[in-house]
Design a protein around this motif. Structure first.
Motif, PDB file in Angstrom:
ATOM      1  N   ASP B 115       4.393   1.154   5.867  1.00 29.26           N
ATOM      2  CA  ASP B 115       4.232   2.473   5.511  1.00 29.26           C
ATOM      3  C   ASP B 115       3.912   2.826   4.102  1.00 29.26           C
ATOM      4  O   ASP B 115       3.156   3.700   3.658  1.00 29.26           O
ATOM      5  CB  ASP B 115       5.514   3.400   5.981  1.00 29.26           C
ATOM      6  CG  ASP B 115       6.784   2.791   5.742  1.00 29.26           C
ATOM      7  OD1 ASP B 115       7.013   1.789   6.077  1.00 29.26           O
ATOM      8  OD2 ASP B 115       7.315   3.448   4.574  1.00 29.26           O
ATOM      9  N   ASN B 143       8.377   1.445   9.037  1.00 27.97           N
ATOM     10  CA  ASN B 143      10.006   1.547   8.877  1.00 27.97           C
ATOM     11  C   ASN B 143      10.347   2.494   8.100  1.00 27.97           C
ATOM     12  O   ASN B 143      11.622   2.381   7.704  1.00 27.97           O
ATOM     13  CB  ASN B 143      10.419  -0.120   8.780  1.00 27.97           C
ATOM     14  CG  ASN B 143       9.694  -0.396   7.341  1.00 27.97           C
ATOM     15  OD1 ASN B 143       9.200   0.238   6.610  1.00 27.97           O
ATOM     16  ND2 ASN B 143      10.068  -1.921   7.172  1.00 27.97           N
ATOM     17  N   GLU B 144       9.578   3.452   7.605  1.00 30.24           N
ATOM     18  CA  GLU B 144       9.963   4.544   6.693  1.00 30.24           C
ATOM     19  C   GLU B 144      10.598   4.173   5.501  1.00 30.24           C
ATOM     20  O   GLU B 144      11.314   4.859   4.944  1.00 30.24           O
ATOM     21  CB  GLU B 144      10.714   5.475   7.631  1.00 30.24           C
ATOM     22  CG  GLU B 144      10.190   5.919   9.130  1.00 30.24           C
ATOM     23  CD  GLU B 144      10.892   6.954   9.712  1.00 30.24           C
ATOM     24  OE1 GLU B 144      12.132   6.849   9.722  1.00 30.24           O
ATOM     25  OE2 GLU B 144      10.191   7.735  10.240  1.00 30.24           O
ATOM     26  N   VAL B 145      10.134   3.261   4.909  1.00 34.42           N
ATOM     27  CA  VAL B 145      11.159   2.684   3.568  1.00 34.42           C
ATOM     28  C   VAL B 145      10.132   1.462   3.022  1.00 34.42           C
ATOM     29  O   VAL B 145       9.356   0.912   3.747  1.00 34.42           O
ATOM     30  CB  VAL B 145      12.424   2.439   3.663  1.00 34.42           C
ATOM     31  CG1 VAL B 145      12.557   0.991   4.442  1.00 34.42           C
ATOM     32  CG2 VAL B 145      13.196   2.548   2.643  1.00 34.42           C
ATOM     33  N   TYR B 146      10.257   1.437   1.776  1.00 34.34           N
ATOM     34  CA  TYR B 146       9.537   0.034   0.990  1.00 34.34           C
ATOM     35  C   TYR B 146      10.546  -0.916   1.449  1.00 34.34           C
ATOM     36  O   TYR B 146      11.714  -1.270   0.565  1.00 34.34           O
ATOM     37  CB  TYR B 146       9.318   0.310  -0.437  1.00 34.34           C
ATOM     38  CG  TYR B 146       8.199   1.145  -0.748  1.00 34.34           C
ATOM     39  CD1 TYR B 146       7.095   0.695  -1.172  1.00 34.34           C
ATOM     40  CD2 TYR B 146       8.228   2.398  -0.765  1.00 34.34           C
ATOM     41  CE1 TYR B 146       6.074   1.276  -1.331  1.00 34.34           C
ATOM     42  CE2 TYR B 146       7.191   3.235  -0.898  1.00 34.34           C
ATOM     43  CZ  TYR B 146       5.987   2.676  -1.428  1.00 34.34           C
ATOM     44  OH  TYR B 146       5.024   3.502  -1.703  1.00 34.34           O
ATOM     45  N   ALA B 147      10.682  -1.638   2.324  1.00 34.06           N
ATOM     46  CA  ALA B 147      11.821  -2.736   2.840  1.00 34.06           C
ATOM     47  C   ALA B 147      11.753  -3.895   2.201  1.00 34.06           C
ATOM     48  O   ALA B 147      12.782  -4.238   1.562  1.00 34.06           O
ATOM     49  CB  ALA B 147      11.691  -2.961   4.430  1.00 34.06           C
TER      50      ALA B 147
HETATM   51 MG   LIG Z   1       8.136   0.075   5.141  1.00 35.34          MG
END
Ligand SMILES: [Mg+2]
Ligand SMILES: Cc1ncc(C[n+]2csc(CCOP(=O)(O)OP(=O)(O)O)c2C)c(N)n1
Ligand code: SF4
Ligand code: SF4
Ligand code: SF4
Lengths: 132, 318
Positions: B115, B143-147
């Motif tokens: 994302d 995954n709604e985040v910079y994992a």
């Molecule tokens: Mg992500």
């Protein structure tokens, strides 16, 4: 053994070949029939990541394949629509397959890494009447 | 056009020969690879793939290893989409000149990206690929985040989620802005196919991916990818969280054809309260403090409103 390269010895724009030689019909060739090169992570192992591991008991398995489709690590081995077992070199012990298994008792359960497969299968839990 | 792979049920699907390998370095229980397997196994055609920098790329190409059994390029953060678009345009040119060695083969062109790489940093590249009409599919592993860099917020991070750059604390409930509606933005390009998918609904996923491969032109797919590390839940629960996401309608499953016609593809028999979805994840834990409970109500209202909107759009056929 593959020689490990130092940080200053990397090839820029390296191309890694997954297989030795050529495979014409990859989508029709199962893993055991492929000649993986040493650059494929298939030849590596993450077994030492695990603290717990799944054990498969075929007595209760209905070959539904839920564990196969939801395993993130291609570690549930199915051939000809039958579940064969777990690939212990690639399984990371996440436990998703056990959660996905619908049988009662489950056909896959998690155990400590050092557990003995034969004796755990011999002592497999009985059907849970509450759930049934 | 190539033949569509016949996948009537899960048993049949399980005869697929995977083209993605284990002993990659993704976390145990990561949904990225579950999504990738379902996508790759949806076709028997050759695959030309790329991945933007992020967990998927970094963990599946740790030199000297690759986890890909197909042509795959390790490219920058922003340009997985344009790398595949370049390959696609070269393929078309060679075909036109009669220079393809095996012209009967019909490769599929797919770019994967997080994302962060899609909603933010690769946004204009994706928009360009969609607008230019490449015959390719871009798939967001949402995954709604910079994992991969430790959990910074992206424009996909939802309200109330605690991210490292928008943490909850004494004075804050975490992320303040609502998730960007990429589905609507992509549909506004007028492309033939836009769809939201989830790995727990494998059949819906396979159907949509096969439809995407069959249409001529650009396809955009948003796949919800529960992240055990950043969403903070036990690795065994990845698919349970995905079930809560689809059944609470936080991630409704639908498709938009030619930028207009909207179809809802999954209607949960029992709709789960949004509260249950939030309660199952550590990133929303603080919302259950007394002072933030009003946010849970607002969450539910937003989800209800969106569901009502999707249903109206579906009925209106516009
Ligand atoms: Mg992500
Ligand atoms: C131009 C550029 N900026 C920043 C980075 C550092 N970086 C690498 S991966 C990553 C996070 C990726 O997040 P996302 O795209 O959401 O993928 P995820 O890891 O969550 O799957 C960042 C910021 C980079 N590699 N390149
Ligand atoms: S524990 Fe996880 S990695 Fe191992 S077989 Fe089960 S689902 Fe696959
Ligand atoms: S989920 Fe359980 S019953 Fe289904 S195939 Fe796997 S082990 Fe067998
Ligand atoms: S941090 Fe999240 S997205 Fe990245 S590998 Fe781990 S579980 Fe997957």
């Amino acid at each position: 053994m593959m020689t490990k390269k130092g940080w200053d010895e990397f090839e820029i724009g390296a191309m890694l070949r997954t297989f030795n030689g050529k495979i014409d019909d990859i989508a029709g060739t199962q893993q055991q029939d492929r000649d993986y090169s040493e650059n494929s992570s298939y030849t590596a192992s993450v077994a030492d990541w695990r603290l717990i591991k799944p054990i498969f008991n075929k007595d209760y398995c209905i070959d539904c394949q839920f564990c196969w489709v939801y395993c993130p690590d291609v570690s549930i081995i199915s051939r000809d629509k039958k579940l064969i077992g777990v690939d212990m070199d690639h399984c990371k012990g996440c436990g998703i397959c056990v959660e996905a298994c619908p049988t009662n008792p489950k056909s896959l359960l998690m155990f400590p890494e050092q557990a003995d497969e034969e004796s755990e299968i011999a002592n497999w839990p009985k059907k849970d009447e509450k759930e049934a | 056009m190539s033949e569509i792979k016949n996948i009537k049920n899960l048993k049949e699907f399980s005869t697929s020969a995977d083209r993605f390998e284990g002993a990659n370095l993704l976390c145990p229980g990561c949904a990225h690879s579950i999504i990738v397997r379902e996508v790759l196994n949806a076709t028997n055609d050759d695959l030309i793939l790329s991945a933007s920098t992020g967990c998927l790329e970094v963990c599946t190409a740790v030199y000297p290893y690759t986890s890909w059994d197909a042509s795959w390029i390790h490219i920058g953060f922003e340009n997985s989409s344009t790398a595949v678009a370049g390959a696609e345009i070269m393929y078309k040119a060679l075909k036109k000149k009669g220079r393809l060695k095996q012209p009967e083969r019909t490769p599929k062109f797919v770019s994967f990206a997080g994302d962060g790489a899609s909603y933010d940093i690769g946004f204009q590249w994706i928009s360009g690929c969609m607008e230019r009409g490449h015959n390719m599919m871009h798939i967001v592993l949402d995954n709604e985040v910079y994992a991969n860099t430790g959990g910074q917020r992206s424009s996909s991070t939802p309200i109330g989620s605690s991210a490292t750059t928008s943490p909850e604390g004494k004075k804050s409930y975490g992320e303040k802005r609502n998730k960007k509606d990429m589905m609507a933005i992509m549909a506004a390009h007028g492309i033939p196919y836009v769809a939201q998918v989830a790995p727990n609904k494998w059949k819906d996923m396979v159907k949509k991916i096969q439809h995407g491969f069959a249409v001529e032109g650009p396809v955009f797919i948003n796949a919800v990818s529960p992240c055990t590390t950043e969403w903070k839940f036990d690795p065994k629960d990845t698919m349970n969280i995905a079930d809560l996401a689809t059944d609470s309608l936080v991630f409704p499953l639908y498709e938009i054809i030619d930028g207009r016609e909207l179809n809802i593809t999954y209607r949960p028999k029992n709709i789960v309260p949004v509260e249950e979805y939030l309660a199952a994840q550590g990133r929303f834990k603080h919302l259950f403090k007394d002072e933030y409970k009003y946010l849970i109500k607002e969450w539910q209202d937003r989800v209800d409103e969106k569901w009502a909107y999707l249903q109206r759009r579906e009925e209106a056929r516009i």
